[in-house]
Design a protein around this motif. Structure first.
Motif, mmCIF file in Angstrom:
data_model
loop_
_atom_site.group_PDB
_atom_site.id
_atom_site.type_symbol
_atom_site.label_atom_id
_atom_site.label_comp_id
_atom_site.label_asym_id
_atom_site.label_seq_id
_atom_site.Cartn_x
_atom_site.Cartn_y
_atom_site.Cartn_z
ATOM 1 N N GLY A 148 16.334 -33.339 -27.131
ATOM 2 C CA GLY A 148 15.483 -32.866 -26.059
ATOM 3 C C GLY A 148 15.088 -33.991 -25.115
ATOM 4 N N LEU A 149 15.065 -33.673 -23.829
ATOM 5 C CA LEU A 149 14.745 -34.660 -22.805
ATOM 6 C C LEU A 149 13.496 -34.174 -22.082
ATOM 7 N N GLY A 150 12.343 -34.758 -22.421
ATOM 8 C CA GLY A 150 11.071 -34.280 -21.896
ATOM 9 C C GLY A 150 10.764 -34.711 -20.487
ATOM 10 N N GLY A 151 11.453 -35.701 -19.976
ATOM 11 C CA GLY A 151 11.218 -36.161 -18.616
ATOM 12 C C GLY A 151 11.948 -37.455 -18.343
ATOM 13 N N VAL A 152 12.231 -37.710 -17.071
ATOM 14 C CA VAL A 152 12.925 -38.928 -16.644
ATOM 15 C C VAL A 152 12.243 -39.454 -15.389
ATOM 16 N N THR A 153 11.992 -40.737 -15.351
ATOM 17 C CA THR A 153 11.516 -41.395 -14.134
ATOM 18 C C THR A 153 12.378 -42.615 -13.870
ATOM 19 N N GLU A 154 12.583 -42.908 -12.589
ATOM 20 C CA GLU A 154 13.210 -44.183 -12.257
ATOM 21 C C GLU A 154 12.212 -45.300 -12.523
ATOM 22 N N ALA A 155 12.703 -46.506 -12.727
ATOM 23 C CA ALA A 155 11.851 -47.649 -13.020
ATOM 24 C C ALA A 155 12.486 -48.902 -12.453
ATOM 25 N N ASN A 156 11.705 -49.976 -12.415
ATOM 26 C CA ASN A 156 12.258 -51.277 -12.059
ATOM 27 C C ASN A 156 12.517 -52.076 -13.334
ATOM 28 N N PHE A 157 12.882 -53.348 -13.189
ATOM 29 C CA PHE A 157 13.196 -54.160 -14.366
ATOM 30 C C PHE A 157 11.961 -54.451 -15.217
ATOM 31 N N ASP A 164 23.008 -40.580 -7.887
ATOM 32 C CA ASP A 164 24.090 -41.253 -7.171
ATOM 33 C C ASP A 164 23.915 -42.759 -7.315
ATOM 34 N N LEU A 165 25.031 -43.467 -7.264
ATOM 35 C CA LEU A 165 25.021 -44.934 -7.268
ATOM 36 C C LEU A 165 25.898 -45.440 -6.135
ATOM 37 N N GLY A 166 25.390 -46.398 -5.379
ATOM 38 C CA GLY A 166 26.222 -47.080 -4.411
ATOM 39 C C GLY A 166 27.075 -48.127 -5.103
ATOM 40 N N PRO A 167 28.000 -48.756 -4.378
ATOM 41 C CA PRO A 167 28.824 -49.807 -4.989
ATOM 42 C C PRO A 167 27.966 -50.909 -5.605
ATOM 43 N N TYR A 168 28.176 -51.166 -6.877
ATOM 44 C CA TYR A 168 27.480 -52.211 -7.636
ATOM 45 C C TYR A 168 25.961 -51.999 -7.694
ATOM 46 N N GLU A 169 25.516 -50.791 -7.483
ATOM 47 C CA GLU A 169 24.082 -50.536 -7.566
ATOM 48 C C GLU A 169 23.639 -50.435 -9.028
ATOM 49 N N ILE A 170 22.466 -50.977 -9.305
ATOM 50 C CA ILE A 170 21.863 -50.933 -10.632
ATOM 51 C C ILE A 170 20.702 -49.948 -10.594
ATOM 52 N N LYS A 171 20.603 -49.110 -11.622
ATOM 53 C CA LYS A 171 19.441 -48.220 -11.728
ATOM 54 C C LYS A 171 18.914 -48.235 -13.151
ATOM 55 N N THR A 172 17.592 -48.145 -13.242
ATOM 56 C CA THR A 172 16.920 -48.108 -14.524
ATOM 57 C C THR A 172 16.123 -46.819 -14.606
ATOM 58 N N PHE A 173 16.234 -46.139 -15.736
ATOM 59 C CA PHE A 173 15.523 -44.885 -15.964
ATOM 60 C C PHE A 173 14.715 -44.982 -17.252
ATOM 61 N N LYS A 174 13.578 -44.295 -17.263
ATOM 62 C CA LYS A 174 12.782 -44.174 -18.482
ATOM 63 C C LYS A 174 12.874 -42.730 -18.956
ATOM 64 N N LEU A 175 13.359 -42.556 -20.183
ATOM 65 C CA LEU A 175 13.638 -41.238 -20.740
ATOM 66 C C LEU A 175 12.609 -40.900 -21.817
ATOM 67 N N ARG A 176 12.090 -39.697 -21.751
ATOM 68 C CA ARG A 176 11.237 -39.183 -22.814
ATOM 69 C C ARG A 176 12.105 -38.325 -23.729
ATOM 70 N N LEU A 177 12.546 -38.927 -24.827
ATOM 71 C CA LEU A 177 13.443 -38.250 -25.757
ATOM 72 C C LEU A 177 12.630 -37.565 -26.848
ATOM 73 N N THR A 178 12.991 -36.346 -27.157
ATOM 74 C CA THR A 178 12.291 -35.579 -28.174
ATOM 75 C C THR A 178 12.791 -35.967 -29.556
#
Length: 882
Positions: A835-844, A862-876
């Motif tokens: 279960g995935l209770g929620g997702v937010t983007e985050a910084n480092f 979406d990701l641009g070329p060489y773009e980095i993304k960080t997410f915070k997942l609320r896993l059940t």
């Protein structure tokens, strides 16, 4: 020590200020109505961390300097000071608790500034991108917690080069600028510009073109001080067209000088100087420069600098890579166990990371330390390795206890810690307690027979097998998950694929031998060991234009920093001197020596070539394996070194004309020129768009291409040759262990020949797979609610790499991804099996950002070329079934 030696050997730091003393007085008089130039003077000290002294010895030197800075801040209302590196400031706060209130007071007033935002002044070429993220995460969280202070000024004053993803890394770490000394490609680069990274991110950059020691070792008289200031201001005129400029006041492990706040007002009282001095912090100068409209944009990386460091003390690089593997694996395993109801040990993980982050300081990462510091550094890696292994083993055992391992035989649970389903080789040790085991077969989670290759056995007195070291190919192991296998006694193993079951060959009857799988056929000289041919079966392409996997032993009289030469510490511009193929007359090749024991053998899983023979005074051994169904060709070379001042490189002449070299950097890749040694992360690729080869390394960053030959630096035998007794270096302190005399080096690398361009070969996956092998864990037979095969998540796009899955302070799981091919990735989906209770983007720093829509246990981005993304997942969490 005379001025010549100081200029040559003090890393360029004191050189600038000593040179200024020899500059004739410069008249800076302007017309009476002309505004004076503002000179922002930034007092600082560059604490070394460890290089000529150990960490504790440098703390004993450096902590009183902070006390001195606080004294000057209290005494002189206009005084300023800047500190960097958590590994320096934190011990001060812990050991001088009586000064914490004053420390916080001056921070709030803006007279004291902390820059860097990292644990150490880290190298950002050799360590992984995730290590760099941990530098900012642990440091900035500490300063927020302890001081309520957010560091926003990036600070790489003495770092030896800078990768092209740093602008994006800095932005995602909440940094608003970057100050540095070494790396622009041209001396025409201005001191202030916008640095543009490979994803398009720009950050204000401040290049200290005449060193971070411009004002140090201050003279006693005002006249001499005026000469020094005027000389340094004039020297900056080549790089700065603005009348407002910055001069750094301080140097390595440098005590703050009280002469500075005394002489600055005296200087300003002089007439007709044309400039006005202002004691300042970095952010004050940044705010002044922000008003300018003439700053250009400079793109790309600031490399290479000091090319010898990529292979000096190579075992340091190998220890670093192993620590990074263990600790990122421990984090991933921790998240899976959180899902299974366990609590994450964040304190233990940070405890294991800190010595690694400290050891990734620019000098330590480069290997340019004296012996006692080297010993201390390796003890730190050993500590991190032990903690990492314990966390991984304990965590995997916990997950295995929830797997369904029922059935006959010995269960082997195979774990995949990467972010995609994968097929790869597994090695494991199994044991049979019952007697009479004459043979055994292997089955997968669906009871299908799996080819197994027995590499070593130990028997019981009855002649049966007691233990066996085995290899097999585990297919489609889920991402961040596992598959189960069972070794079933007294069951005939499945027949080996004919393509890898080659007849053994040796010099008893033959001069040449071959190994092959379904993808390649490689031929070898059984006497000398070189790979004489490598053919891709799909198209008949002969990969090599000459003998490959030949190791060159070259004379290299260089010191720690420089290939074939000695350090010019004042070198601030990227290296341009060609570093080509091994030089005739200075080189011996492994193929010039005869052993006679070269041999090949085949099996159900892999086919292998092996040879050992003398290599001049040294010894050379290499093993080459091709696996059934795998694109990667694995190589392990061992060198017993018995010589001083030599370097070893593995050579692969590639059958490509006018190819291009693309190499991995943290969170990306860049095209690089030939005949230069560059630091590559896990892989380097050379190709022409039709064919190419990826050369993968495990802790061997030095890569070069010259005249169509890919070269991997294996190690250097070197030491400190001529260096002034400054910066903590003292008589009687040696560095001879870096010569590597009598040491056996085990060096792992791999080849991946391919058709098409480098993106089609997906070297980012091959590099991570080679550096993160599947892990086989022997378990007991039991029921389990997770099933025989299970994985935590799936990422839809193969261009997208998962670099981290780690627990966060707030109980969420941090998932970090980046686009690896340099091509935009639209509609990337991450799907979880819980279960995935929620997702937010985050910084480092794991601050919460924008919420992300979740639908049916998945989210899209979406990701641009060489773009980095960080997410915070609320896993059940998954509750164990009864």
């Amino acid at each position: 020590m005379n001025e010549f030696h100081l200029r040559r050997w003090f890393g360029g730091l004191l050189a600038g200020c000593l040179a200024a003393l020899a500059i004739p007085a410069v008249s800076l008089a302007e017309p009476a109505d002309a505004p004076k130039g503002q000179v922002f003077v930034i007092p600082h000290t560059h604490w070394e961390g460890a290089v000529f002294k150990t960490r504790e010895e440098y703390l004993e030197m450096g902590l009183p300097h902070i006390e001195k800075a606080l004294y000057l801040l209290k005494k002189y209302p206009d005084y300023r000071f800047v500190l960097d590196q958590m590994c320096y400031v934190r011990p001060f706060l812990e050991r001088y608790p009586q000064e914490v209130d004053s420390f916080q007071k001056f921070l709030k007033e803006g007279r004291l500034q902390i820059a860097g935002g990292t644990d150490s002044m880290h190298d950002n070429n050799i360590p992984s991108g995730e290590s760099t993220v941990r530098q900012y995460l642990l440091s900035k969280q500490y300063f927020r917690d302890r001081l309520g202070y957010d560091v926003t000024t990036g600070w790489g004053l003495d770092t030896f080069g800078h990768n092209a993803q740093m602008p994006q890394i800095l932005k995602l770490a909440g940094m608003k600028s970057y100050w540095f000394q070494r790396g622009p490609a041209s001396p025409e680069t201005p001191t202030e510009f916008f640095w543009k990274g490979i994803d398009g991110t720009q950050v204000p950059a401040f290049w200290l073109a005449i060193s971070y020691g411009a004002l140090a070792n201050l003279p006693k008289s005002l006249t001499a001080f005026e000469r020094q200031v005027n000389g340094q201001y004039s020297a900056l005129g080549r790089y700065s067209k603005s009348p407002d400029r910055v001069l750094m006041a301080g140097a390595d492990v440098w005590e703050p000088e009280e002469a500075l706040p005394i002489m600055v007002p005296q200087f300003n009282a002089l007439k007709d100087t044309g400039i006005n001095l202002r004691l300042a912090t970095p952010v004050e100068y940044e705010n002044s420069v922000a008003r300018r409209t003439d700053r250009p944009v400079v793109s790309g990386e600031f490399n290479p600098i000091f090319q010898g460091i990529y292979s000096t003390r190579i075992e340091v690089k190998q220890a670093m890579r192993e620590a990074e593997r263990l600790l990122t694996t421990a984090e991933k395993v921790s998240v899976v166990n959180q899902v299974l109801g366990e609590k994450a040990d964040l304190a233990g993980q940070e405890r294991a990371w800190e010595p690694v982050l400290f050891n990734e300081a620019h000098d330590l990462s480069s290997g340019v330390m004296v012996d006692k510091v080297y010993d201390d550094s390796m003890l730190g890696y050993g500590f991190a390795h032990r903690l990492g292994r314990e966390m991984v083993q304990t965590g995997l055992a916990s997950i295995a206890s929830r797997a369904d391992t029922q059935g006959a035989g010995v269960p082997v649970v195979v774990f995949n810690t990467l972010g995609w389903n994968r097929t790869d080789v597994v090695e494991a040790d199994i044991g049979f307690s019952a007697g009479g085991v004459q043979t055994f077969g292997l089955v997968d989670s669906q009871d299908r027979p799996v080819p197994v290759q027995v590499m070593h056995t130990e028997g019981n007195d009855d002649g049966g097998i007691r233990t066996a070291h085995i290899a097999f190919i585990a297919r489609d192991v889920p991402a961040m998950g596992y598959s189960t296998f069972r070794a079933v006694p007294n069951v005939a193993p499945v027949a080996a694929p004919a393509v890898v079951a080659r007849n053994a060959s040796s010099t008893e009857h033959e001069d040449h031998g071959a190994i092959e799988n379904d993808l390649y056929k490689a031929e070898f000289n059984l006497w000398t060991g070189e790979m004489t041919s490598l053919v891709m079966k799909e198209n008949g392409w002969q990969v090599l234009s000459g003998p490959g996997n030949v190791v060159a032993r070259e004379h290299d009289g260089g010191d720690f920093w420089e290939l074939y030469g000695t350090l010019n510490g004042g070198r601030f511009i990227t290296m341009k001197k060609p570093i080509g193929a091994p030089r005739p007359g200075f080189t011996q090749l492994s193929s010039e020596f005869v052993g006679g024991n070269g041999s090949t053998r085949g099996g159900a899983v892999f086919s292998e070539f092996h040879i050992t023979h003398p290599f001049g005074k040294n010894q050379f051994s290499t093993r080459v394996r091709v696996y059934n169904g795998l694109r990667r060709i694995d190589i392990r070379t061992e060198i017993l070194n018995q010589e001083e001042f030599v370097r070893y490189r593995a050579l692969f002449p590639i059958n490509v004309k006018n190819g291009k070299s693309v190499q991995e950097i943290p969170f990306g890749a860049v095209e690089r020129g030939e005949k230069q040694e560059f630091p590559a992360q896990n892989w380097s690729n050379y190709g022409d768009g039709k064919h190419g080869v990826t050369l993968i390394n495990r802790g061997l960053p030095g890569n070069n291409v010259a005249d169509g030959t890919m070269m991997l630096s294996l190690m250097r035998s070197t030491k400190l040759i001529s260096y002034g007794y400054i910066g903590g270096f003292e008589p009687g302190v040696g560095s001879d262990s870096a010569l590597g005399l009598g040491r056996r080096y085990t060096l792992d690398y791999a080849m991946l020949p391919h058709s098409g361009g480098w993106q089609e070969a997906m070297p980012w996956r091959a590099g991570l797979e080679f550096n993160n092998p599947l892990i086989g864990v022997v378990a007991s037979a039991h029921a389990g609610d997770l099933g025989k095969s299970w994985g935590l998540l799936e990422v839809s796009n193969p261009q997208v790499v998962v670099t981290a899955l780690k627990p966060s302070r707030d109980g969420s799981a941090v998932l970090r991804v980046y686009e690896a091919s340099g091509r935009a990735a639209k509609g990337v989906q991450v799907k979880t099996t819980v279960g995935l209770g929620g997702v937010t983007e985050a910084n480092f720093i794991e601050d919460n950002g924008q919420a992300v829509s979740v639908q049916q246990g998945a989210f899209t981005f979406d990701l641009g070329p060489y773009e980095i993304k960080t997410f915070k997942l609320r896993l059940t969490p998954l509750r164990a079934s009864r």
